[in-house]
Every structure is written in structure tokens, then in C-alpha cells.
Motif scaffolding. Structure first.
Motif, mmCIF file in Angstrom:
data_model
loop_
_atom_site.group_PDB
_atom_site.id
_atom_site.type_symbol
_atom_site.label_atom_id
_atom_site.label_comp_id
_atom_site.label_asym_id
_atom_site.label_seq_id
_atom_site.Cartn_x
_atom_site.Cartn_y
_atom_site.Cartn_z
ATOM 1 N N PHE A 15 0.831 -1.206 0.000
ATOM 2 C CA PHE A 15 0.000 0.000 0.000
ATOM 3 C C PHE A 15 0.863 1.252 0.000
ATOM 4 O O PHE A 15 0.540 2.225 -0.674
ATOM 5 N N ASP A 18 1.989 2.076 -3.457
ATOM 6 C CA ASP A 18 0.886 2.195 -4.414
ATOM 7 C C ASP A 18 0.701 0.982 -5.312
ATOM 8 O O ASP A 18 0.341 1.105 -6.477
ATOM 9 N N SER A 20 -1.695 -1.536 -5.045
ATOM 10 C CA SER A 20 -2.882 -2.017 -4.332
ATOM 11 C C SER A 20 -3.296 -3.414 -4.779
ATOM 12 O O SER A 20 -3.868 -4.167 -3.995
ATOM 13 N N ARG A 52 -8.319 0.076 3.521
ATOM 14 C CA ARG A 52 -7.532 0.652 2.432
ATOM 15 C C ARG A 52 -7.777 -0.092 1.121
ATOM 16 O O ARG A 52 -7.839 0.519 0.055
ATOM 17 N N SER A 53 -7.932 -1.408 1.193
ATOM 18 C CA SER A 53 -8.202 -2.170 -0.030
ATOM 19 C C SER A 53 -9.578 -1.824 -0.595
ATOM 20 O O SER A 53 -9.757 -1.757 -1.809
ATOM 21 N N ASP A 55 -10.940 1.115 -0.282
ATOM 22 C CA ASP A 55 -10.711 2.433 -0.870
ATOM 23 C C ASP A 55 -10.135 2.304 -2.278
ATOM 24 O O ASP A 55 -10.596 2.954 -3.208
ATOM 25 N N HIS A 56 -9.111 1.479 -2.408
ATOM 26 C CA HIS A 56 -8.464 1.299 -3.708
ATOM 27 C C HIS A 56 -9.388 0.646 -4.729
ATOM 28 O O HIS A 56 -9.245 0.880 -5.922
#
Length: 91
Positions: A15, A18, A20, A52-53, A55-56
């Protein structure tokens, strides 16, 4: 569980750089192991990676819900939470 900790670290590093797609594969591996651990820190770190995953993957409503849930958890270090968010948005 050393394997879980290693997978979480790898996902966090991906992460940070970048990547992802690679991070999400490790988050999926973690999801199978996190249910077996009693370590609260590992569970929370996994939840941050999972958010976060999301989000990506552009699942913003689900990721916002997960971030909100994390903010309400006792035992989470607020600084850890905000540093993770800042790393994501600032880069």
C-alpha cells in the motif's frame, strides 16, 4: 501468528508503494488467518488494510464505514489510525 504478521506487513508495504493489487492479495490471505488470532493489534492492523483495499477498489461507502468503525474501537492508537490515513491520501 507470525504468518499473519508477515502478511499484514507485506500488505502495508505494498500500500505504501501504491501497488494495491498486490496488497489486496495479501489482505485476502490475512482474512483467512485473522479470525484465528486473539491479538487485538493484528486484528486492527488487518482492518486498516482491509479498509484501504476497499478504498483502492473504489468502494468508498464501505471503506468509510470501516474507517468509522475503526475510529470507535477501544485500544486503537489514534495516531496509528491517522498516520495510516495520511499515508494513503498524501502518499
Amino acid at each position: 501468528m507470525e504468518k499473519l504478521e508477515n502478511y499484514i506487513k507485506i500488505a502495508e508495504f505494498y500500500f505504501e508503494y501504491d501497488d494495491s493489487t498486490s496488497a489486496e492479495s495479501y489482505v485476502r490471505k490475512c482474512s483467512q488467518l485473522v479470525e484465528k488470532t486473539e491479538n487485538r493489534e493484528m486484528q486492527l492492523r488487518f482492518e486498516v488494510c482491509f479498509a484501504r483495499s476497499l478504498d483502492h477498489a473504489r468502494k468508498f461507502l464501505q471503506s468509510a464505514s470501516k474507517y468509522h468503525w475503526l475510529s470507535l474501537q477501544p485500544g486503537i492508537v489514534i495516531l496509528f489510525f491517522f498516520v495510516s490515513i495520511l499515508k494513503f491520501f498524501v502518499g
